[in-house]
Each structure stands twice: as structure tokens, then as C-alpha cells.
Design a protein around this motif. Sequence first.
Motif, PDB file in Angstrom:
ATOM      1  N   MET A  77      26.332  26.926  57.547  1.00 44.50           N
ATOM      2  CA  MET A  77      25.390  27.622  56.658  1.00 44.50           C
ATOM      3  C   MET A  77      24.927  28.925  57.312  1.00 44.50           C
ATOM      4  O   MET A  77      24.390  28.900  58.402  1.00 44.50           O
ATOM      5  CB  MET A  77      24.180  26.718  56.422  1.00 44.50           C
ATOM      6  N   GLU A  78      25.178  30.018  56.648  1.00 42.84           N
ATOM      7  CA  GLU A  78      24.921  31.319  57.284  1.00 42.84           C
ATOM      8  C   GLU A  78      24.402  32.291  56.239  1.00 42.84           C
ATOM      9  O   GLU A  78      24.909  32.316  55.105  1.00 42.84           O
ATOM     10  CB  GLU A  78      26.240  31.851  57.872  1.00 42.84           C
ATOM     11  N   VAL A  79      23.384  33.065  56.612  1.00 46.07           N
ATOM     12  CA  VAL A  79      22.941  34.173  55.752  1.00 46.07           C
ATOM     13  C   VAL A  79      23.633  35.426  56.258  1.00 46.07           C
ATOM     14  O   VAL A  79      23.485  35.788  57.430  1.00 46.07           O
ATOM     15  CB  VAL A  79      21.412  34.343  55.784  1.00 46.07           C
ATOM     16  N   LEU A  80      24.399  36.064  55.388  1.00 47.74           N
ATOM     17  CA  LEU A  80      25.219  37.199  55.806  1.00 47.74           C
ATOM     18  C   LEU A  80      24.357  38.418  56.092  1.00 47.74           C
ATOM     19  O   LEU A  80      23.483  38.772  55.301  1.00 47.74           O
ATOM     20  CB  LEU A  80      26.225  37.551  54.714  1.00 47.74           C
ATOM     21  N   THR A  81      24.627  39.047  57.214  1.00 49.97           N
ATOM     22  CA  THR A  81      23.865  40.241  57.573  1.00 49.97           C
ATOM     23  C   THR A  81      24.768  41.445  57.832  1.00 49.97           C
ATOM     24  O   THR A  81      24.283  42.537  58.075  1.00 49.97           O
ATOM     25  CB  THR A  81      23.024  39.987  58.844  1.00 49.97           C
ATOM     26  N   GLU A  82      26.080  41.220  57.815  1.00 47.72           N
ATOM     27  CA  GLU A  82      27.005  42.333  58.062  1.00 47.72           C
ATOM     28  C   GLU A  82      27.914  42.533  56.865  1.00 47.72           C
ATOM     29  O   GLU A  82      28.996  41.935  56.779  1.00 47.72           O
ATOM     30  CB  GLU A  82      27.830  42.061  59.321  1.00 47.72           C
ATOM     31  N   PRO A  83      27.509  43.385  55.922  1.00 46.87           N
ATOM     32  CA  PRO A  83      28.322  43.601  54.728  1.00 46.87           C
ATOM     33  C   PRO A  83      29.623  44.306  55.062  1.00 46.87           C
ATOM     34  O   PRO A  83      29.683  45.099  56.017  1.00 46.87           O
ATOM     35  CB  PRO A  83      27.448  44.530  53.866  1.00 46.87           C
ATOM     36  N   PRO A  84      30.680  44.031  54.303  1.00 46.09           N
ATOM     37  CA  PRO A  84      31.916  44.799  54.486  1.00 46.09           C
ATOM     38  C   PRO A  84      31.710  46.232  54.000  1.00 46.09           C
ATOM     39  O   PRO A  84      30.819  46.499  53.187  1.00 46.09           O
ATOM     40  CB  PRO A  84      32.914  44.060  53.587  1.00 46.09           C
ATOM     41  N   ARG A  85      32.541  47.135  54.507  1.00 46.44           N
ATOM     42  CA  ARG A  85      32.428  48.525  54.055  1.00 46.44           C
ATOM     43  C   ARG A  85      33.054  48.726  52.681  1.00 46.44           C
ATOM     44  O   ARG A  85      32.720  49.674  51.973  1.00 46.44           O
ATOM     45  CB  ARG A  85      33.097  49.456  55.075  1.00 46.44           C
ATOM     46  N   SER A  86      33.986  47.827  52.344  1.00 43.24           N
ATOM     47  CA  SER A  86      34.661  47.958  51.049  1.00 43.24           C
ATOM     48  C   SER A  86      35.072  46.583  50.560  1.00 43.24           C
ATOM     49  O   SER A  86      35.358  45.687  51.364  1.00 43.24           O
ATOM     50  CB  SER A  86      35.883  48.867  51.186  1.00 43.24           C
ATOM     51  N   ALA A  87      35.097  46.428  49.238  1.00 40.92           N
ATOM     52  CA  ALA A  87      35.442  45.117  48.669  1.00 40.92           C
ATOM     53  C   ALA A  87      36.060  45.283  47.296  1.00 40.92           C
ATOM     54  O   ALA A  87      35.641  46.140  46.514  1.00 40.92           O
ATOM     55  CB  ALA A  87      34.203  44.230  48.582  1.00 40.92           C
ATOM     56  N   LEU A  88      37.062  44.445  47.030  1.00 39.94           N
ATOM     57  CA  LEU A  88      37.693  44.388  45.720  1.00 39.94           C
ATOM     58  C   LEU A  88      37.185  43.121  45.035  1.00 39.94           C
ATOM     59  O   LEU A  88      37.288  42.032  45.607  1.00 39.94           O
ATOM     60  CB  LEU A  88      39.213  44.321  45.898  1.00 39.94           C
ATOM     61  N   VAL A  89      36.617  43.280  43.864  1.00 39.79           N
ATOM     62  CA  VAL A  89      36.058  42.144  43.121  1.00 39.79           C
ATOM     63  C   VAL A  89      37.008  41.820  41.977  1.00 39.79           C
ATOM     64  O   VAL A  89      37.126  42.594  41.026  1.00 39.79           O
ATOM     65  CB  VAL A  89      34.658  42.486  42.568  1.00 39.79           C
ATOM     66  N   VAL A  90      37.710  40.696  42.089  1.00 39.30           N
ATOM     67  CA  VAL A  90      38.699  40.322  41.071  1.00 39.30           C
ATOM     68  C   VAL A  90      38.033  39.327  40.128  1.00 39.30           C
ATOM     69  O   VAL A  90      37.685  38.207  40.527  1.00 39.30           O
ATOM     70  CB  VAL A  90      39.959  39.708  41.722  1.00 39.30           C
ATOM     71  N   THR A  91      37.845  39.738  38.887  1.00 39.13           N
ATOM     72  CA  THR A  91      37.045  38.939  37.966  1.00 39.13           C
ATOM     73  C   THR A  91      37.800  38.717  36.657  1.00 39.13           C
ATOM     74  O   THR A  91      38.471  39.634  36.170  1.00 39.13           O
ATOM     75  CB  THR A  91      35.682  39.622  37.729  1.00 39.13           C
ATOM     76  N   PRO A  92      37.751  37.505  36.113  1.00 39.14           N
ATOM     77  CA  PRO A  92      38.564  37.224  34.926  1.00 39.14           C
ATOM     78  C   PRO A  92      38.062  37.893  33.653  1.00 39.14           C
ATOM     79  O   PRO A  92      38.846  38.492  32.922  1.00 39.14           O
ATOM     80  CB  PRO A  92      38.512  35.696  34.801  1.00 39.14           C
ATOM     81  N   HIS A  93      36.780  37.764  33.370  1.00 40.82           N
ATOM     82  CA  HIS A  93      36.233  38.272  32.109  1.00 40.82           C
ATOM     83  C   HIS A  93      35.065  39.218  32.377  1.00 40.82           C
ATOM     84  O   HIS A  93      34.407  39.095  33.410  1.00 40.82           O
ATOM     85  CB  HIS A  93      35.699  37.101  31.247  1.00 40.82           C
ATOM     86  N   PRO A  94      34.798  40.110  31.415  1.00 37.19           N
ATOM     87  CA  PRO A  94      33.575  40.907  31.536  1.00 37.19           C
ATOM     88  C   PRO A  94      32.382  39.945  31.650  1.00 37.19           C
ATOM     89  O   PRO A  94      32.333  38.953  30.925  1.00 37.19           O
ATOM     90  CB  PRO A  94      33.517  41.677  30.208  1.00 37.19           C
TER      91      PRO A  94
END
Length: 248
Positions: free
Chosen positions: A1-18
Motif C-alpha cells: 500500500m503506497e501513496v504515490l509521490t513521484e508522478p511520471p513526466r508523461s503518460a498515455l491514458v488508454v480508455t475505451p469510452h468517453p
Amino acid sequence: MEVLTEPPRSALVVTPHPDDAEGGCGATMAKWVREAGTHFVVVLCTNGNKGTGDREMSPEVLAATREVEQREASAVLGVKDVVFLAHPDGGLEETREFQGQVVRLIRLYKPEAIFCIDPYRSISHTHRDHRMSGQVALDAAYSYAWSHLHFPEQITEEGLEPHQVREAFLWGSESPDVFVDVSGYLESKAESLSKHASQMRGRPTTDRLERMKGWAGRAGETAGVSYAEAFRHIRFDLGTLDWQLLNS
Ligand SMILES: [Zn+2]
């Protein structure tokens, strides 16, 4: 269990529907764009042309409406890049064409991370398009995009380069193991979802925000923060390409 504190500099969000991405990771997008300058690219796999109970609505008009709604919803979160693959709603298949499209986008945008729906569930079921989009996204990142020998025409003819994605964040998971503290960003999430007006049946944003506070509050309890979005986290960076070759 971890709370993220280091965001990536870039990310691709693959999503099925609006509206799926806004519901799954909308507050995380808003937070990381604002606080870390993360460059998000949202890849909308289907055109959402079946998402209505209105028998007067044509699939063509609905698809056009939902494209406009998606751009507005992403803009609320500070996300400028939205790619529309326009596969038919309910007709997403794990084809070489679809796999190649996601691989191409990974090689083009070179994201450190991908976000997608967790395609694997054992307790509850999920929409077929959700499974397909999640699985294709993970396979594109893990199995294909890093090797010049997969979809080689993208390298030789289109001038792209292989790219290794570092990690994946899966929303809608039955077993989340990382959290993002999204306190202060639920309003943006609710507002972005409100832009999908064709799906919201006239419900006011305030109702949506209250429901979100309930969900995010329960995730927050687990994470030890007020409000959270929860993800299953997969790290792909288990070494160099040599490691990948051993496992290919
Ligand atoms: Zn969906």
C-alpha cells in the motif's frame, strides 16, 4: 500500500469510452498536470456511438457529440492531447490493427507510464470494451513497443523508434495497491464528467461531486488521506532490454 509521490513526466491514458478515463483517473490527471506538469495523452478507443437510451438519437450524431464532449472534459483537467481511434462502441477487438495503433502512439509520444482499465477481474464482470482496451494497452507496452522487430514497418517506414514504458496504472482494479491523494481535485473531476452531458441524464454536478467524495473517501481511508484514487501498479522496468529479450 503506497501513496504515490513521484508522478511520471508523461503518460498515455488508454480508455475505451468517453467518460471512463475521467471516472477512473480524472482527479489524478488534474493533479499531476497542475502540480507536476505531467504530459497526458488520452487515447479514446471507441466512438461511444451506442451510449444512449434515446431512440431518436442516431449513432452518427451521438459519436460526433461525444467527441466534442471528450475534448471539453479533457480540457477541464488540463489535458490537451486527445486521440480518437473511433472503433465502434461494443465492437472493440484485439486485432493487429488496434494493437499496432496503441504501439504507434507509445512510440510517438514516448510516455513513461500508461493508464488503462484493469482488464482482469475475478469477482465482478466488466464491459467487453474495457477488457479489450486494458489488455491491448498492457500488451502494447509490455510485449511490443520496446522491440524494433514488432510492428517493424513503424520503424522502417514511419521513422518511429522503439520505446520502453516504465510502469502502468490500472484503474477499476479489484486489488489496487497504490493511491494518489486527490484532495482538492474532485471538483475538477466532477466538472470534467459533467462535460459528458449525453451520459449524465441531467444530473447536477453537485450530486456527482457528493458521490465521488464517498468513493474517494473510502479509498482515502485505506491510503490515510482524505480523498484518493486507487490503482493497481505494474512496473515494467525490471532491467534492460536484455531482460525483455529473455522473457519474449
Ligand atoms: Zn466504458
